[in-house]
Design an enzyme around this catalytic site. Structure first.
Site, PDB file in Angstrom:
ATOM      1  N   SER A   1       0.811  -1.193  -0.036  1.00  0.00           N
ATOM      2  CA  SER A   1       0.139  -0.053  -0.147  1.00  0.00           C
ATOM      3  C   SER A   1       0.763   1.220   0.003  1.00  0.00           C
ATOM      4  O   SER A   1       2.147   1.074   0.410  1.00  0.00           O
ATOM      5  CB  SER A   1      -0.849   0.133   1.380  1.00  0.00           C
ATOM      6  OG  SER A   1      -1.340   1.306   1.585  1.00  0.00           O
TER       7      SER A   1
ATOM      8  N   TYR B   1      -2.730  -1.313  10.672  1.00  0.00           N
ATOM      9  CA  TYR B   1      -2.792  -1.551   9.077  1.00  0.00           C
ATOM     10  C   TYR B   1      -1.209  -0.771   8.523  1.00  0.00           C
ATOM     11  O   TYR B   1      -0.812  -1.626   7.714  1.00  0.00           O
ATOM     12  CB  TYR B   1      -3.716  -0.625   8.368  1.00  0.00           C
ATOM     13  CG  TYR B   1      -3.901  -0.861   6.775  1.00  0.00           C
ATOM     14  CD1 TYR B   1      -4.557  -2.046   6.372  1.00  0.00           C
ATOM     15  CD2 TYR B   1      -3.400   0.064   6.110  1.00  0.00           C
ATOM     16  CE1 TYR B   1      -4.793  -2.021   4.934  1.00  0.00           C
ATOM     17  CE2 TYR B   1      -3.494   0.003   4.599  1.00  0.00           C
ATOM     18  CZ  TYR B   1      -4.370  -1.288   4.130  1.00  0.00           C
ATOM     19  OH  TYR B   1      -4.364  -1.278   2.529  1.00  0.00           O
TER      20      TYR B   1
HETATM   21  P1  NAD Z   1     -11.612  -5.881  -0.434  1.00  0.00           P
HETATM   22  O1  NAD Z   1     -12.135  -5.818   1.022  1.00  0.00           O
HETATM   23  O2  NAD Z   1     -12.419  -5.625  -1.609  1.00  0.00           O
HETATM   24  O3  NAD Z   1     -10.874  -7.492  -0.398  1.00  0.00           O
HETATM   25  C1  NAD Z   1     -10.196  -8.019   0.275  1.00  0.00           C
HETATM   26  C2  NAD Z   1      -9.994  -9.316  -0.025  1.00  0.00           C
HETATM   27  O4  NAD Z   1      -9.363 -10.205   1.189  1.00  0.00           O
HETATM   28  C3  NAD Z   1     -11.304 -10.102  -0.140  1.00  0.00           C
HETATM   29  O5  NAD Z   1     -11.528 -10.929  -1.022  1.00  0.00           O
HETATM   30  C4  NAD Z   1     -11.429 -10.778   1.442  1.00  0.00           C
HETATM   31  O6  NAD Z   1     -12.467 -11.837   1.326  1.00  0.00           O
HETATM   32  C5  NAD Z   1     -10.057 -11.228   1.327  1.00  0.00           C
HETATM   33  N1  NAD Z   1      -9.632 -11.790   2.757  1.00  0.00           N
HETATM   34  C6  NAD Z   1      -9.871 -11.012   3.803  1.00  0.00           C
HETATM   35  N2  NAD Z   1      -9.481 -11.925   5.052  1.00  0.00           N
HETATM   36  C7  NAD Z   1      -9.012 -12.902   4.405  1.00  0.00           C
HETATM   37  C8  NAD Z   1      -8.278 -14.172   4.761  1.00  0.00           C
HETATM   38  N3  NAD Z   1      -8.121 -14.280   6.137  1.00  0.00           N
HETATM   39  N4  NAD Z   1      -7.971 -15.192   3.946  1.00  0.00           N
HETATM   40  C9  NAD Z   1      -8.043 -15.102   2.602  1.00  0.00           C
HETATM   41  N5  NAD Z   1      -8.696 -13.901   2.191  1.00  0.00           N
HETATM   42  C10 NAD Z   1      -9.129 -12.906   3.012  1.00  0.00           C
HETATM   43  O7  NAD Z   1     -10.225  -5.110  -0.301  1.00  0.00           O
HETATM   44  P2  NAD Z   1      -9.196  -4.603  -1.659  1.00  0.00           P
HETATM   45  O8  NAD Z   1      -9.243  -3.011  -1.600  1.00  0.00           O
HETATM   46  O9  NAD Z   1      -9.480  -5.170  -2.738  1.00  0.00           O
HETATM   47  O10 NAD Z   1      -7.869  -4.949  -0.995  1.00  0.00           O
HETATM   48  C11 NAD Z   1      -6.981  -5.877  -1.234  1.00  0.00           C
HETATM   49  C12 NAD Z   1      -5.486  -5.677  -0.936  1.00  0.00           C
HETATM   50  O11 NAD Z   1      -5.213  -4.332  -1.560  1.00  0.00           O
HETATM   51  C13 NAD Z   1      -5.282  -5.585   0.672  1.00  0.00           C
HETATM   52  O12 NAD Z   1      -4.224  -6.091   1.090  1.00  0.00           O
HETATM   53  C14 NAD Z   1      -5.458  -4.067   0.819  1.00  0.00           C
HETATM   54  O13 NAD Z   1      -4.793  -3.851   1.977  1.00  0.00           O
HETATM   55  C15 NAD Z   1      -4.656  -3.616  -0.487  1.00  0.00           C
HETATM   56  N6  NAD Z   1      -5.066  -2.107  -0.486  1.00  0.00           N
HETATM   57  C16 NAD Z   1      -6.007  -1.535  -1.201  1.00  0.00           C
HETATM   58  C17 NAD Z   1      -6.121  -0.326  -1.544  1.00  0.00           C
HETATM   59  C18 NAD Z   1      -7.378   0.369  -2.111  1.00  0.00           C
HETATM   60  O14 NAD Z   1      -7.485   1.542  -2.147  1.00  0.00           O
HETATM   61  N7  NAD Z   1      -8.513  -0.426  -2.299  1.00  0.00           N
HETATM   62  C19 NAD Z   1      -5.253   0.403  -1.479  1.00  0.00           C
HETATM   63  C20 NAD Z   1      -3.864  -0.016  -0.895  1.00  0.00           C
HETATM   64  C21 NAD Z   1      -3.708  -1.377  -0.495  1.00  0.00           C
END
Ligand code: NAD
Length: 269
Positions: A154, A167
């Site tokens: 991130s 986080y």
């Molecule tokens: P999201 O909530 O849409 O997806 C998260 C996914 O992780 C879901 O499919 C959920 O079921 C899965 N998950 C949660 N706990 C789990 C576990 N114990 N085992 C297996 N799967 C699990 O969120 P996202 O935005 O798609 O986030 C995905 C990644 O991207 C994360 O690591 C998040 O920190 C990172 N991220 C997101 C953003 C953003 O702006 N959306 C920015 C920076 C980083």
């Protein structure tokens, strides 16, 4: 430049939603067989829908339920994938959660949940992936590298984030995990990198984009003035997993519309 991941098997953790779904679809479109991982029975329908979209578009894959913070379940997932498909070529360490709280009010449970999924989950999956890469060795009919790991980190691996200490700590630690693995296994031709998304439109940050006021406020942080989409991350994941990126290892690549240029300094600070 045409990028092909044909003959390669990719595990995408947390692929039932958001960025993981975008990456899974992009890898499948490039020819990889994709394991659409999801965490619990609650996310089974979403994961099956992602697989259906992949297969409807001519791709291949399976759905696999596994909580990445459980050592037993992660080991089981790799065993099953290796027994079905022979090996694993690409790991996308994507699963992640937020449990936000002001620091003095943060419970140990909120802290542990985020660290266990965001950091320990990436450790467990990377460990099983590297064991398998080393067992298989290099097979140039698949890739010139022995294996590829992409951590989804991130912008918060470098931007501190008040109210989100668990986080931010998990993402800062991913940077050192990624670089240490790139160093430790470079001679084995295992490439390890991180993608650091900025604001990507997914359920995890819905309150930051779901109203016009929230979106306006978010755009003050993004010089490029648009919110990111999961495919923005998927496109880079395909390139990084491919042999076109064979000299890229140990890198954190920011996909953030210039968020990490710190927009608040644009008028002189
Ligand atoms: P999201 O909530 O849409 O997806 C998260 C996914 O992780 C879901 O499919 C959920 O079921 C899965 N998950 C949660 N706990 C789990 C576990 N114990 N085992 C297996 N799967 C699990 O969120 P996202 O935005 O798609 O986030 C995905 C990644 O991207 C994360 O690591 C998040 O920190 C990172 N991220 C997101 C953003 C953003 O702006 N959306 C920015 C920076 C980083």
């Amino acid at each position: 430049m045409e990028i092909s991941l044909k003959n390669q098997v990719a595990i995408v953790t947390g692929a039932s939603s958001g960025i993981g779904t975008g990456i899974a679809k992009s890898l499948a479109a490039a020819g990889a067989t994709v394991i659409v991982n999801h965490s619990s029975e609650h996310s089974a329908d979403e994961a099956n829908e992602v697989l259906k979209e992949i297969t409807d578009a001519g791709g291949t894959g399976i759905v696999y339920q596994c909580d990445v913070s459980s050592e037993e379940q992660v080991v089981g997932m790799f065993q099953e994938v290796i027994s079905q498909f022979g090996t694993v070529d690409i790991l996308i360490n994507n699963a992640g959660v937020q449990k936000d709280a002001k620091f003095t009010e943060m419970t140990l449970d909120q802290w542990n949940t985020v660290i266990n999924i965001n950091l320990t989950g990436q450790f467990l999956c990377a460990r099983e992936a590297i064991k398998e890469f080393l067992r298989r060795g290099i097979d140039t009919s698949r890739s010139v590298a022995c294996g590829k790991i992409i951590h989804i980190s991130s912008v918060h691996e470098v931007i501190p984030w008040a109210g989100h200490a668990n986080y931010a700590a998990s993402k800062g630690a991913i940077r050192m995990l990624m670089q240490t693995l790139a160093q430790e296994y470079g001679a084995d031709k295992i490439r390890v990198n991180s993608i650091c998304p900025g604001a990507i439109q997914t359920p995890i940050n819905k309150n930051a984009w779901s109203t016009p006021e929230a979106m306006n406020s978010l755009m003050k942080l993004v010089p490029y003035n648009r919110i990111g989409k999961p495919e923005d991350i998927g496109n880079l994941a395909v390139f990084l997993a491919s042999d076109h990126a064979d000299y890229i290892s140990g890198a954190s690549i920011f996909v953030d519309g210039a968020m990490t240029t710190f927009e608040s300094f644009s008028t002189g600070g």
